[in-house]
Design an enzyme around this catalytic site. Structure first.
Site, mmCIF file in Angstrom:
data_model
loop_
_atom_site.group_PDB
_atom_site.id
_atom_site.type_symbol
_atom_site.label_atom_id
_atom_site.label_comp_id
_atom_site.label_asym_id
_atom_site.label_seq_id
_atom_site.Cartn_x
_atom_site.Cartn_y
_atom_site.Cartn_z
ATOM 1 N N THR A 27 -5.641 8.835 2.938
ATOM 2 C CA THR A 27 -7.069 9.111 3.155
ATOM 3 C C THR A 27 -7.405 8.908 4.628
ATOM 4 O O THR A 27 -7.062 7.871 5.205
ATOM 5 C CB THR A 27 -7.902 8.190 2.243
ATOM 6 O OG1 THR A 27 -7.733 8.650 0.903
ATOM 7 C CG2 THR A 27 -9.378 8.216 2.588
ATOM 8 N N GLN B 157 -3.162 16.754 -2.938
ATOM 9 C CA GLN B 157 -3.329 15.731 -3.967
ATOM 10 C C GLN B 157 -4.721 15.873 -4.592
ATOM 11 O O GLN B 157 -5.733 15.770 -3.900
ATOM 12 C CB GLN B 157 -3.162 14.330 -3.369
ATOM 13 C CG GLN B 157 -3.025 13.290 -4.473
ATOM 14 C CD GLN B 157 -3.035 11.854 -3.961
ATOM 15 O OE1 GLN B 157 -3.984 11.456 -3.305
ATOM 16 N NE2 GLN B 157 -2.016 11.087 -4.286
ATOM 17 N N HIS C 278 -3.256 12.961 -8.764
ATOM 18 C CA HIS C 278 -3.367 11.538 -8.406
ATOM 19 C C HIS C 278 -3.742 10.745 -9.664
ATOM 20 O O HIS C 278 -4.879 10.771 -10.109
ATOM 21 C CB HIS C 278 -4.426 11.368 -7.325
ATOM 22 C CG HIS C 278 -4.430 10.015 -6.668
ATOM 23 N ND1 HIS C 278 -3.689 8.951 -7.133
ATOM 24 C CD2 HIS C 278 -5.087 9.548 -5.570
ATOM 25 C CE1 HIS C 278 -3.889 7.898 -6.346
ATOM 26 N NE2 HIS C 278 -4.734 8.236 -5.384
ATOM 27 N N ASN D 97 -3.543 4.166 -8.200
ATOM 28 C CA ASN D 97 -4.440 3.437 -7.294
ATOM 29 C C ASN D 97 -5.840 3.136 -7.822
ATOM 30 O O ASN D 97 -6.788 3.013 -7.037
ATOM 31 C CB ASN D 97 -4.518 4.146 -5.939
ATOM 32 C CG ASN D 97 -3.172 4.132 -5.223
ATOM 33 O OD1 ASN D 97 -2.177 3.697 -5.793
ATOM 34 N ND2 ASN D 97 -3.126 4.588 -3.989
ATOM 35 N N TYR E 24 -7.938 4.932 -9.577
ATOM 36 C CA TYR E 24 -8.933 6.018 -9.686
ATOM 37 C C TYR E 24 -8.983 6.544 -11.134
ATOM 38 O O TYR E 24 -8.356 5.962 -12.024
ATOM 39 C CB TYR E 24 -8.638 7.095 -8.638
ATOM 40 C CG TYR E 24 -8.778 6.516 -7.242
ATOM 41 C CD1 TYR E 24 -10.034 6.121 -6.759
ATOM 42 C CD2 TYR E 24 -7.666 6.269 -6.451
ATOM 43 C CE1 TYR E 24 -10.170 5.525 -5.504
ATOM 44 C CE2 TYR E 24 -7.795 5.671 -5.192
ATOM 45 C CZ TYR E 24 -9.051 5.301 -4.732
ATOM 46 O OH TYR E 24 -9.190 4.700 -3.511
ATOM 47 N N ASN F 217 -8.459 -1.535 -6.183
ATOM 48 C CA ASN F 217 -9.612 -1.053 -6.954
ATOM 49 C C ASN F 217 -9.785 -1.793 -8.282
ATOM 50 O O ASN F 217 -10.260 -1.222 -9.277
ATOM 51 C CB ASN F 217 -9.571 0.473 -7.163
ATOM 52 C CG ASN F 217 -9.765 1.223 -5.855
ATOM 53 O OD1 ASN F 217 -10.597 0.819 -5.035
ATOM 54 N ND2 ASN F 217 -9.018 2.300 -5.647
ATOM 55 N N ARG G 199 2.466 5.159 6.525
ATOM 56 C CA ARG G 199 2.177 4.627 7.864
ATOM 57 C C ARG G 199 3.088 5.215 8.925
ATOM 58 O O ARG G 199 2.634 5.515 10.027
ATOM 59 C CB ARG G 199 2.324 3.108 7.841
ATOM 60 C CG ARG G 199 1.162 2.430 7.149
ATOM 61 C CD ARG G 199 1.513 1.026 6.686
ATOM 62 N NE ARG G 199 2.144 1.045 5.380
ATOM 63 C CZ ARG G 199 2.417 -0.034 4.649
ATOM 64 N NH1 ARG G 199 2.128 -1.232 5.118
ATOM 65 N NH2 ARG G 199 2.963 0.067 3.465
HETATM 66 C C1 8OZ Z 1 -7.473 4.047 1.070
HETATM 67 C C2 8OZ Z 1 -8.813 4.278 1.286
HETATM 68 C C3 8OZ Z 1 -9.461 5.189 0.505
HETATM 69 C C4 8OZ Z 1 -8.801 5.869 -0.490
HETATM 70 C C5 8OZ Z 1 -5.617 5.810 -2.526
HETATM 71 C C6 8OZ Z 1 -7.069 7.637 -2.052
HETATM 72 O O1 8OZ Z 1 -5.299 4.626 -2.360
HETATM 73 C C7 8OZ Z 1 -6.728 6.401 -1.764
HETATM 74 C C8 8OZ Z 1 -7.448 5.644 -0.709
HETATM 75 C C9 8OZ Z 1 -6.793 4.719 0.092
HETATM 76 O O2 8OZ Z 1 -5.013 6.514 -3.337
#
Ligand code: 8OZ
Length: 360
Positions: free
Chosen positions: A25, A98, A174, A177, A179, A234, A317
């Site tokens: 992101t 993605q 995706h 993480n 979501y 999250n 990174r």
């Molecule tokens: C960091 C900041 C905002 C979103 C992910 C889409 O971790 C992200 C994300 C990462 O999958």
């Protein structure tokens, strides 16, 4: 001997090497969450990677949870992405998008008409959302009605179709993480009592329906999936992650996807702090190409490929800070360090201004 520089075919796409750019992101989209020329330049610079996975890109207006993340649901966004795919292809690269829905990791400020974010269950995440006015506490989301699920699944299929129109080589769903799809998969965020909650079979149902729909739309050889079994990012967890994800991966086998992108560990935390999980068991269960992801360097990546633990390795990174990472790895050059201050803002700074190797 097979190594990181060996070609590989992932579904319909031939990669010249096994160095994949992880989804990252970066919050540089323009008005209307449309990718700009600067976004195209950023990806063009990284076209020597075997495959680029774009930043997470919302499939519908309700799927947004952060400022300036590029969508794949409007005609303008499709046009913006065409610039990106053209730039990468002209530079000899390959790129998959993605597809993202943030679920409860949003805020009414980022939702159409200031509505509540949606989620499997009305459970508020701990923490704060990134809004245009800074950090704000999360809200308790609205639980999706069972009758809304088919519409959600068709949003994924439509986004996959849009991705093909925009010129992508493929898509990555995706499902990690913390979501939306991960909120369905993992037990801490899914308290539903319908066929989408409770048992692992029910929690996996939405992801499997999404994979079915996108494969029907664009063909399984252009579809990959991202999973992250134990990341707590999250505010998410699972009561029995090994059991849940062994089931999910076994079920995913039936789609013959281009790849599984497995995010190991727990976000940016050092390896010593990772929650325990047996990733090699998922490798054994999965019959397709496995991309392993998180914290690899050249030596550990070569080791994973040569010992058969992975088919390709994703770098986040390192590719962020080294657009010519493939060349640097090849010649054993020193690497640029990422500018962590400018991950999520800064326009060209910390984005398209990382130096390339100068070969004298
Ligand atoms: C960091 C900041 C905002 C979103 C992910 C889409 O971790 C992200 C994300 C990462 O999958």
């Amino acid at each position: 001997m097979t190594d990181l520089f060996s070609p590989i075919r992932l579904g319909k796409t031939e990669l010249p090497n096994r160095i994949v750019m992880s989804s990252l992101t970066r919050n540089r989209a323009g008005r209307g969450n449309v990718p700009t020329d600067l976004v195209a330049e950023y990806y063009r610079q990284r076209a020597s990677a075997g495959l680029i996975l774009t930043e997470a890109s919302p499939i519908c207006p309700e799927g947004h949870g952060y400022p300036r993340t590029p969508g794949i649901h409007s005609a303008e966004q499709i046009e913006g992405w065409k610039k990106v795919t053209r730039a990468v292809h002209d530079a000899g690269g390959r790129i998959a998008i993605q597809l993202w829905h943030v679920g409860r990791i949003s805020h009414p400020d980022l939702q159409p008409d200031g509505a509540l974010p949606v989620a499997p269950s009305a459970l508020k995440p701990a923490g704060q959302a990134f809004t245009f006015e800074g950090m704000k506490d999360y809200f308790t989301p609205r639980a999706l009605e069972t009758s809304e699920i088919p519409g959600l699944v068709s949003n994924y299929a439509r986004a996959a179709k849009n991705a093909m129109e925009a010129g992508f080589d493929g898509i990555e769903i995706h499902a990690g993480n913390g979501y939306l799809l991960d909120q369905f998969l993992r037990s801490s965020t899914n308290r539903r009592t319908d066929i989408y909650g409770g048992s692992k079979e029910n929690r996996a149902r939405l992801l499997l329906e999404v994979l079915d729909a996108v494969c029907a739309e664009i063909g399984h050889g252009r579809v990959g999936v991202r999973l992250s079994p134990v990341t707590p990012f999250n505010d998410i967890s699972d009561e029995a992650p090994q059991e849940t994800f062994e089931y999910v991966v076994a079920e995913i086998n039936r789609f013959d996807l281009a790849f599984l992108d497995l995010l190991e560990g727990t976000g940016g935390a050092p390896k010593e702090a990772w929650l325990p999980f047996d990733y090699d068991s998922l490798r054994a269960i999965y019959r397709g190409n496995l991309i392993r992801n998180n914290g690899y360097d050249l030596a550990s990546a070569q080791d994973a490929i040569s010992t058969g633990k992975a088919d390709a390795i994703a770098f986040g990174r390192l590719l962020l800070a080294n657009p010519d990472l493939v060349e640097r790895f090849r010649v054993g050059a020193a690497l640029n360090a990422p500018d962590y201050e400018r991950l999520y803002f800064g326009e060209e700074k910390g984005y398209t201004d990382y130096p390339f190797l100068i070969i004298s």
